[in-house]
Design a protein around this motif. Structure first.
Motif, mmCIF file in Angstrom:
data_model
loop_
_atom_site.group_PDB
_atom_site.id
_atom_site.type_symbol
_atom_site.label_atom_id
_atom_site.label_comp_id
_atom_site.label_asym_id
_atom_site.label_seq_id
_atom_site.Cartn_x
_atom_site.Cartn_y
_atom_site.Cartn_z
ATOM 1 N N GLN A 192 158.606 129.418 -18.097
ATOM 2 C CA GLN A 192 158.008 128.110 -18.360
ATOM 3 C C GLN A 192 159.082 127.091 -18.719
ATOM 4 O OE1 GLN A 192 155.150 129.705 -21.298
ATOM 5 N NE2 GLN A 192 153.627 128.434 -20.255
ATOM 6 N N LEU A 193 160.076 127.528 -19.471
ATOM 7 C CA LEU A 193 161.178 126.637 -19.841
ATOM 8 C C LEU A 193 161.966 126.208 -18.604
ATOM 9 C CD1 LEU A 193 162.649 125.363 -22.269
ATOM 10 C CD2 LEU A 193 164.075 127.413 -22.356
ATOM 11 N N CYS A 194 162.238 127.151 -17.705
ATOM 12 C CA CYS A 194 162.946 126.815 -16.455
ATOM 13 C C CYS A 194 162.151 125.802 -15.643
ATOM 14 C CB CYS A 194 163.177 128.077 -15.621
ATOM 15 S SG CYS A 194 164.377 129.203 -16.328
ATOM 16 N N ILE A 195 160.858 126.044 -15.510
ATOM 17 C CA ILE A 195 160.003 125.126 -14.747
ATOM 18 C C ILE A 195 159.998 123.753 -15.405
ATOM 19 C CG2 ILE A 195 157.602 124.659 -14.104
ATOM 20 C CD1 ILE A 195 157.317 127.764 -13.772
ATOM 21 N N HIS A 196 159.940 123.736 -16.737
ATOM 22 C CA HIS A 196 159.923 122.480 -17.495
ATOM 23 C C HIS A 196 161.150 121.625 -17.160
ATOM 24 C CE1 HIS A 196 159.196 119.798 -20.895
ATOM 25 N NE2 HIS A 196 160.441 119.991 -21.273
ATOM 26 N N PHE A 197 162.310 122.267 -17.083
ATOM 27 C CA PHE A 197 163.539 121.515 -16.819
ATOM 28 C C PHE A 197 163.764 121.235 -15.342
ATOM 29 C CE2 PHE A 197 164.801 123.044 -21.095
ATOM 30 C CZ PHE A 197 165.041 121.800 -21.645
ATOM 31 N N LEU A 198 163.290 122.104 -14.470
ATOM 32 C CA LEU A 198 163.530 121.924 -13.034
ATOM 33 C C LEU A 198 162.507 121.023 -12.357
ATOM 34 C CD1 LEU A 198 164.595 125.534 -12.011
ATOM 35 C CD2 LEU A 198 166.055 123.526 -12.269
ATOM 36 N N GLN A 199 161.342 120.882 -12.935
ATOM 37 C CA GLN A 199 160.281 120.095 -12.314
ATOM 38 C C GLN A 199 160.711 118.663 -11.982
ATOM 39 O OE1 GLN A 199 156.629 120.003 -14.562
ATOM 40 N NE2 GLN A 199 155.457 120.324 -12.688
ATOM 41 N N PRO A 200 161.377 117.938 -12.888
ATOM 42 C CA PRO A 200 161.806 116.573 -12.524
ATOM 43 C C PRO A 200 162.760 116.563 -11.325
ATOM 44 C CG PRO A 200 161.964 116.891 -14.893
ATOM 45 C CD PRO A 200 161.655 118.230 -14.290
#
Length: 135
Positions: free
Chosen positions: A107-115
């Motif tokens: 979830q943390l990876c997705i949080h940072f990669l989404q933008p």
């Protein structure tokens, strides 16, 4: 308690192999206390860490664990309760990293990669529009 031959993820070191576990006769270690002797997988050296100490240690995910987690990726919920204050964010992210919970880490990876994904998709859109207009 892990046993010799087990692979573990140790603190910030990463994957290690448990070489010994129990009361080790090594100068400098507290007598009467159980320790692990770990060998880092990605480099040489030896690590001695007390069993039940402050450093995080968990088993390496098995192939079966990973295969069970992969189908969850598309529906993995976004991180919630992310503080707006930068100092509080730092502690929030550190807690996730320290917990070594694979779902939370994803979830943390997705949080940072989404933008970055959104920017990439926008660039693809602009590029395809440019190609269309130039024809």
């Amino acid at each position: 308690m892990f046993t010799p031959g087990d692979y573990v993820v140790y603190s910030i070191e990463g994957v290690c192999r448990v070489e010994e576990a129990g009361r080790l006769n090594v100068p400098g270690l507290e007598r009467g206390r159980d320790y692990y002797r770990l060998t880092p997988y990605y480099r040489g050296g030896v690590i001695y860490t007390p069993v039940g100490g402050k450093a995080s240690i968990r088993p390496v995910m098995t192939k079966t664990d990973v295969q069970a987690l992969l189908p969850e990726l598309p529906g993995l919920p976004e991180l919630t309760d992310v503080p707006t204050d930068i100092k509080q964010q730092s502690g929030f992210y550190r807690e996730i990293l320290a917990a070594h919970d694979c779902r939370k880490l994803l979830q943390l990876c997705i949080h940072f990669l989404q933008p970055f994904c959104q920017i990439f998709l926008f660039c693809l859109f602009v590029l395809s529009l440019s190609v269309y207009l130039l024809q």
